[in-house]
Structures are given as structure tokens and as C-alpha cells.
Write a protein that holds these residues in place. Structure first.
Motif, PDB file in Angstrom:
ATOM      1  N   LEU A 287      16.344  43.063 -22.536  1.00 54.60           N
ATOM      2  CA  LEU A 287      15.721  42.604 -23.366  1.00 54.60           C
ATOM      3  C   LEU A 287      14.876  42.540 -23.981  1.00 54.60           C
ATOM      4  N   LYS A 288      14.314  41.612 -23.221  1.00 53.17           N
ATOM      5  CA  LYS A 288      12.393  41.440 -23.864  1.00 53.17           C
ATOM      6  C   LYS A 288      12.117  43.027 -23.961  1.00 53.17           C
ATOM      7  N   GLU A 289      12.277  43.798 -22.252  1.00 48.29           N
ATOM      8  CA  GLU A 289      11.545  44.901 -22.616  1.00 48.29           C
ATOM      9  C   GLU A 289      12.160  45.927 -23.811  1.00 48.29           C
ATOM     10  N   ARG A 290      13.226  45.483 -24.462  1.00 48.72           N
ATOM     11  CA  ARG A 290      13.363  46.223 -25.635  1.00 48.72           C
ATOM     12  C   ARG A 290      13.645  45.424 -26.560  1.00 48.72           C
ATOM     13  N   GLY A 291      12.631  44.805 -27.395  1.00 48.12           N
ATOM     14  CA  GLY A 291      11.608  43.605 -28.353  1.00 48.12           C
ATOM     15  C   GLY A 291      12.333  42.936 -28.594  1.00 48.12           C
ATOM     16  N   TYR A 292      13.620  42.207 -27.958  1.00 50.40           N
ATOM     17  CA  TYR A 292      14.019  40.965 -28.060  1.00 50.40           C
ATOM     18  C   TYR A 292      13.793  39.540 -28.129  1.00 50.40           C
ATOM     19  N   ARG A 293      13.426  38.284 -28.599  1.00 46.50           N
ATOM     20  CA  ARG A 293      13.524  37.131 -28.183  1.00 46.50           C
ATOM     21  C   ARG A 293      15.022  37.030 -27.749  1.00 46.50           C
ATOM     22  N   VAL A 294      14.421  35.983 -26.755  1.00 41.84           N
ATOM     23  CA  VAL A 294      15.935  35.438 -26.076  1.00 41.84           C
ATOM     24  C   VAL A 294      15.466  34.058 -26.108  1.00 41.84           C
ATOM     25  N   VAL A 295      17.095  33.268 -26.845  1.00 38.54           N
ATOM     26  CA  VAL A 295      17.363  31.770 -26.928  1.00 38.54           C
ATOM     27  C   VAL A 295      18.245  31.755 -26.533  1.00 38.54           C
TER      28      VAL A 295
END
Length: 118
Positions: A81-89
Motif C-alpha cells: 500500500l505504501k508503494e502505491r502512495g497510501y498512508r496506513v493507520v
């Protein structure tokens, strides 16, 4: 998980109490126009909640996330997900059920006041 869409539909039908509570917590942002999805496929994964316009994924973690296998799976998913620009909480079930005000505060820090993003 051969079919993420069918799996996501099943998860939406069988939503947990903490997931239903979280859906209520994001209500003010939804009412203000931010589009949220529950149990949504993102690539090969199904995330608990996503606001694509804000590139934000929120996971509500139960006990299975704290085993060695669960931790490894979550690390792979978060990296994807981070590789695709998402922030994960991530919040625990207990965070959502017992500390809803704190979860709301974190969302305010990430998204601003409901309606301010317009």
C-alpha cells in the motif's frame, strides 16, 4: 483469496462491531463529501477502510493480526500500500470500542475538521 471482490462483499456483510463503530466515527467526513469504502479491494488485498482521495487506509485489527503469520502478512500488505502512495493507520478493536474519542482525534489530525478538505 482467489476473488478479492467476492471476499470483500462477504466481509461487508459480516462486519464486526468495531468495524461498524469505526464507520460511524468517519460519518462526519462522509457527510462532508469524503468518499470512504468499507472492505475494499486494493490490488490483491482487501483493506478494512479506504479514502482514496486522501490516500488513507485504516485497518481495524483483531487478535489474528498479532500472531507471527498475521504480523508478516500485515507488513507485506502495508509495504504494498505504501508503494502505491497510501498512508496506513491501524487501530485495535479495543481502540475503536473503548477509545473512540482518541480514534476520532487521530482522524482529525490526518484529515482535518470534517468539511475542511473541500
Amino acid at each position: 483469496m482467489d476473488d478479492p471482490i467476492s471476499f470483500a462483499r462477504q466481509l461487508r456483510r459480516e462486519q464486526t462491531l468495531p468495524e461498524r463503530r469505526f464507520w460511524g466515527l468517519v460519518g462526519p467526513w462522509r457527510e462532508a463529501g469524503l468518499h470512504w469504502r468499507r472492505q475494499a479491494p486494493v490490488g490483491p488485498y482487501v483493506v478494512d477502510f479506504v479514502c482514496k482521495s486522501q490516500k488513507l487506509v485504516v485497518e481495524i485489527d483483531g487478535d489474528t493480526h498479532y500472531s507471527d503469520a498475521g504480523i508478516a502478512h500485515d507488513e507485506r500488505r502495508t509495504a504494498f500500500l505504501k508503494e502505491r502512495g497510501y498512508r496506513v493507520v491501524r487501530f485495535t478493536n479495543a481502540d475503536v470500542m473503548q477509545r473512540g474519542d482518541g480514534v476520532f482525534t487521530v482522524l482529525m489530525e490526518l484529515l482535518g475538521e470534517p468539511g475542511s478538505e473541500s
